[in-house]
Design a protein around this motif. Structure first.
Motif, PDB file in Angstrom:
ATOM      1  N   SER A  50     102.122  55.189 -34.653  1.00 15.04           N
ATOM      2  CA  SER A  50     103.234  55.159 -35.606  1.00 15.04           C
ATOM      3  C   SER A  50     102.812  54.680 -36.995  1.00 15.04           C
ATOM      4  N   LEU A  51     101.535  54.858 -37.309  1.00 17.89           N
ATOM      5  CA  LEU A  51     101.098  54.613 -38.685  1.00 17.89           C
ATOM      6  C   LEU A  51     101.507  55.794 -39.555  1.00 17.89           C
ATOM      7  N   LEU A  52     101.565  56.955 -38.933  1.00 16.58           N
ATOM      8  CA  LEU A  52     101.883  58.177 -39.675  1.00 16.58           C
ATOM      9  C   LEU A  52     103.199  58.774 -39.193  1.00 16.58           C
ATOM     10  N   ARG A  53     103.953  59.278 -40.157  1.00 11.50           N
ATOM     11  CA  ARG A  53     105.138  60.070 -39.814  1.00 11.50           C
ATOM     12  C   ARG A  53     104.668  61.458 -39.392  1.00 11.50           C
TER      13      ARG A  53
END
Ligand SMILES: Nc1ncnc2c1ncn2[C@@H]1O[C@H](COP(=O)(O)OP(=O)(O)OP(=O)(O)O)[C@@H](O)[C@H]1O
Ligand SMILES: [Mg+2]
Lengths: 311, 351
Positions: A50-53
């Motif tokens: 969940s670091l990146l959308r």
């Protein structure tokens, strides 16, 4: 399933980095993400964390959605990022102690875990060193130690062995197996075929953001048309040799590798070498060298993409 | 608030061992204040224009008066002197009894008066006139006002307090996934937003406060510019100033997608602008802002700190500083709150 990813698509602007990607990771296995540079391995990991959308798809970790503030889930995970990431002004020991301390409150237990991690990556001699005093390979090992010291249930290792020398790499790989044997589930990315084959219980091959095949190393190799490869070096040029070889039974194709050196690929693997040698003696063809190989993961990759994975 | 102690300990170590941070926090204020001190020393030197006075050569004070550098003494009888005073060619005529003949009062007249008072006093006490330092009277008289040097140094302290936003930017940015790989790594750990903000704030505050104290000590003790007359409220002001510096750094760090260089540049620009509005480059600007943009003047932290230091240490007015300081604390807390929301534990489009 510890991790379940369905139909994940992640774009950076117009660039599709991950394309309708599926992934299942079962408890207690080492899952290898194998793919060339830029195939999307790191992006997959960062999206799962969940670091990146992402644009579409569904991601479950421990059966739940890992939102950025799910500290309870994050506490069960360990991450060794591809890029070095630690404090530049803290010593080796202090760095590991800090990262371990984010998960483990009890001081005595923490000390024991930190020492364990130091043994794991074999940097005991360098405890008091600052990162800048470490060589590239030692920094990598520190990077690994910071991610695994707290003995997480689920560990992501993103190309942890780049720049690590052969001996230390072997040591590290064995210790990663060890982590699995102690119950951890591991996601391991690499572009080294041998590593994937040696280490991983299951492999997902990635190319251009897509998962193009998955299974154990053996399943993958059995899944392709090529079943055996024979390389022959002849003593002289024989007339229309390539056509004659191609006409033999089970032969898939013939590649001229060198002046008098040929690679013959077979689609069945039953006594191909014996039949070939019989044929040579019947035809009065002499050779200097001959050997056979089973297909490698590189052949799998080549067959699926038309490209070599090895540089 | 798990692991707060551990976080503070290691963030403190990380900062104290960072040569760049230590330079900006400790060495830079010292260098900057020294540099401006040297530049101002010339400007600020008292103007030694001599004061024209006259006396009869038979005046008993004549010989003493001749030795005083500040005075440009002429021989003259009383009648001529009256005419010269009318023409304004003379500041004062000293009579035989030591009293002054003047046309109008002013700073120069009071200096002459002070000198004569001292001479008469000393003669009464039968002290030899060599024992008396007449320049002291002169300079003491001037020092009642705030010198340009002092004013500037107060502004500098105000600026340094906010300048220490630098540590805060570095510290807050350490935890952000889109700034560094370390930030990304910390973002996937169970480290909570609250711990991040508290750790950064406390550690930065310690360094900012130290930075201010060191700058102040340097200006007062090494450069010898008298700044502190009232220590306790001065410390309070510096503490609040540092608190604001940290809050400001937190906002600079969390409010935008700039990388480190950009954030530092943004912070420096804002700091210099606020200092400019406080009149650091040109005192007229401060009055202009107070006139035209009173709200900005009221909430300009550099101005608040500067004014508070001046009221406490020069005007001996302590009561007046509390409201502006409360305003500054409130502003700081607001900035912390916003940065706490912005610092994210969030997902990015790209890191
Ligand atoms: N922050 C980013 N912004 C734009 N494009 C990116 C970004 N990060 C990665 N990419 C692109 O996304 C694709 C996948 O990159 P990714 O880093 O996931 O590959 P990888 O498989 O980890 O490669 P490697 O083996 O080199 O680590 C690449 O084409 C890369 O250029
Ligand atoms: Mg990668």
């Amino acid at each position: 399933m510890i991790i379940e990813v369905n139909g994940l698509t992640k774009k950076y602007g117009d660039l599709v980095a991950v394309d309708n990607f599926d992934l299942q990771v079962a408890e207690g296995e080492i899952l290898g993400l194998l793919g060339p540079n830029g195939s999307g391995k790191t992006t997959v990991i960062n999206t799962i964390l969940s670091l990146l959308r992402y644009q579409s798809g569904e991601i479950k970790v421990f059966g739940e959605q890992l939102d950025p503030d799910r500290y309870d889930l994050k506490a069960r995970i360990g991450v060794v990022p591809q890029e070095l990431a630690f404090f530049t002004n803290l010593t080796v020991y202090q760095n590991i102690d800090y990262f371990c301390g984010l998960y483990i409150n009890d001081k005595a237990q923490r000390r024991q875990y930190v020492d364990g991690a130091i043994q794991y990556v074999d940097i005991n001699k360098y405890r008091k060193f600052l990162p800048k005093q470490l060589s590239g390979g030692l920094k990598r090992r520190l990077n690994v130690a910071c991610g695994i010291a707290h003995r997480p249930e689920l560990i992501f290792l993103d190309e942890p062995t780049v720049a690590v020398d052969a001996q230390s790499r072997q040591f590290l790989l064995d210790n990663i197996k060890n982590l699995r044997d102690h119950g951890s589930t591991i996601v391991y990315t690499t572009h080294y075929l041998e590593e994937a084959e040696y280490l991983c219980d299951r492999i997902v091959i990635m190319d251009a953001g897509r998962s193009i095949a998955s299974g154990t190393a053996n399943e993958l190799k059995h899944g392709i048309t090529v079943k055996e490869k024979v390389t022959v070096t002849f003593d002289q040029d024989y007339e229309s040799l390539e056509e004659r070889l191609n006409a033999l039974s089970n032969v898939l194709d013939v590649h001229k590798l060198d002046e008098r050196k040929y690679l013959i690929r077979f689609q069945e693997s039953n006594s191909n070498l014996k039949k070939l040698l019989d044929y040579f003696s019947r035809q009065g063809i002499n050779f200097l060298e001959v050997y056979n190989e089973l297909p490698s993961l590189n052949d799998v990759f080549f067959e699926l993409t038309g490209k070599e994975l090895r540089e | 608030m798990k692991n707060l102690g551990l976080n503070i300990k290691y963030m403190f170590l990380e900062t104290v061992r960072d040569k760049g941070a230590i330079f900006w926090l400790l060495a830079f204020p010292i260098l900057l204040s020294t540099f401006f001190f040297l530049a101002f020393q010339k400007l600020d030197a008292p103007e030694l224009t001599t004061i024209k006075v006259a006396a009869d050569p038979n005046n008993p004070y004549y010989q003493i008066l001749e030795t005083i550098e500040v005075l440009d003494l002429e021989q003259m009888d009383e009648d001529t002197a009256r005419a010269e005073l009318d023409e304004e060619n003379l500041t004062a005529y000293i009579k035989a009894d030591g009293s002054l003949l003047i046309k109008k009062s002013g700073a120069q007249v009071s200096i002459v008066k002070g000198i004569m008072d001292q001479i008469i006093q000393m003669q009464k006490m039968q002290l030899p006139p060599e024992r008396y330092d007449f320049t002291a009277v002169y300079t003491k008289d001037e020092a009642v006002n705030l010198s340009a040097m002092q004013y500037f140094m107060y502004t500098l302290i105000g600026m340094i307090s906010i300048y220490s936003y630098f540590t805060a930017v570095t510290s807050f940015s350490t935890y952000q996934a889109n700034i560094s790989t370390l930030g990304a790594r910390l973002s996937v750990s169970p480290l909570s937003k609250g711990t991040v903000v508290l750790t950064s704030a406390i550690v930065s505050l310690i360094f900012c406060f130290l930075s201010n104290i060191i700058a102040l000590l340097h200006i007062q003790l090494v450069l010898g510019v008298e700044l502190v007359n009232n220590l306790a409220p001065t410390i309070l002001i510096l503490f609040v100033a540092s608190l604001f510096g940290v809050a400001f750094g937190a906002i600079i760090s969390t409010s935008n997608k700039l990388q480190m260089d950009g954030k530092i540049g943004l912070g420096t620009t804002v700091t210099l602008t606020l200092s400019f509005f406080t009149g650091m480059m040109n005192p007229q600007v401060k009055h202009f802002i107070e006139d035209k943009l009173p709200l900005l003047a009221k909430f300009n932290p550099v101005a608040i700190v500067n004014d508070a230091l001046v009221s406490v240490n020069v005007l001996a007015d302590t009561a007046g500083i509390y409201l502006p300081l409360v305003r500054l604390v409130a502003l700081s807390l607001l900035l912390f709150l916003i940065s706490m929301i912005w610092i994210g534990r969030r997902s990015y489009d790209s890191i």
